[in-house]
Design a protein around this motif. Sequence first.
Motif: not given
Length: 210
Positions: A76-98
């Motif tokens: 909570y105490l500093g910049p983080s991209h876990v939610l956005s980057h993690g979700t981007q990886n999920i979205v990319d994998a979903m597109k790849t595997h339909f």
Amino acid sequence: MRVIVFGATGRTGRQVVAQALERGHDVTAFVRNPAKLGLSHQRLSVARGNVMDAASVEAAMPGHDAALVALGHRRYLGPSHVLSHGTQNIVDAMKTHFVRRLVCETSLGVGDSFGRLGLYFTLFVIPVILPFYWYDKGRQESVVRGSSLDWVIVRPGQLTNGRKRGQYRHGPKVGNYLWSVSISRADVADFMLNQLGETPYLRTAVNICY
């Protein structure tokens, strides 16, 4: 339906996994540490990986019909991209595997629901305690909205560990500008799973609370 759950060891994620199994789905729990899951079932598979590692996400994705995302962390105490980057990886994998259907949990107070979590959260908790977390939730929603998937964003109120009631309010204008609103993680999981079938909320963000 065969579904994969990201954030499966979190308090909402465990509810999603357990209720998906109760509904008869075949479930893959994507986890960093399988020992933390605490569930076993003949229709439950475990995929070990990290949402920040695109290769492990992609390796787990083939063969699924839908993905449910209940990511969270305590940085909570500093910049983080876990939610956005993690979700981007999920979205990319979903597109790849339909894999088409994506149901992603964020929060009331994000995006055009700003203010609907009540004054205490709007004026104190979000800007003072959780600003970086909220920035990342906003980026996470942008990732989902920018995808070509069949997505639903679920924005719950303050989360509790209460029982599943099965009755709650949901819609684009749900929430309150004055006082805080809440909902149990069990009911959030129930609503998220309801979005796997026909839903009026396809490609929209929907607020949910009691």
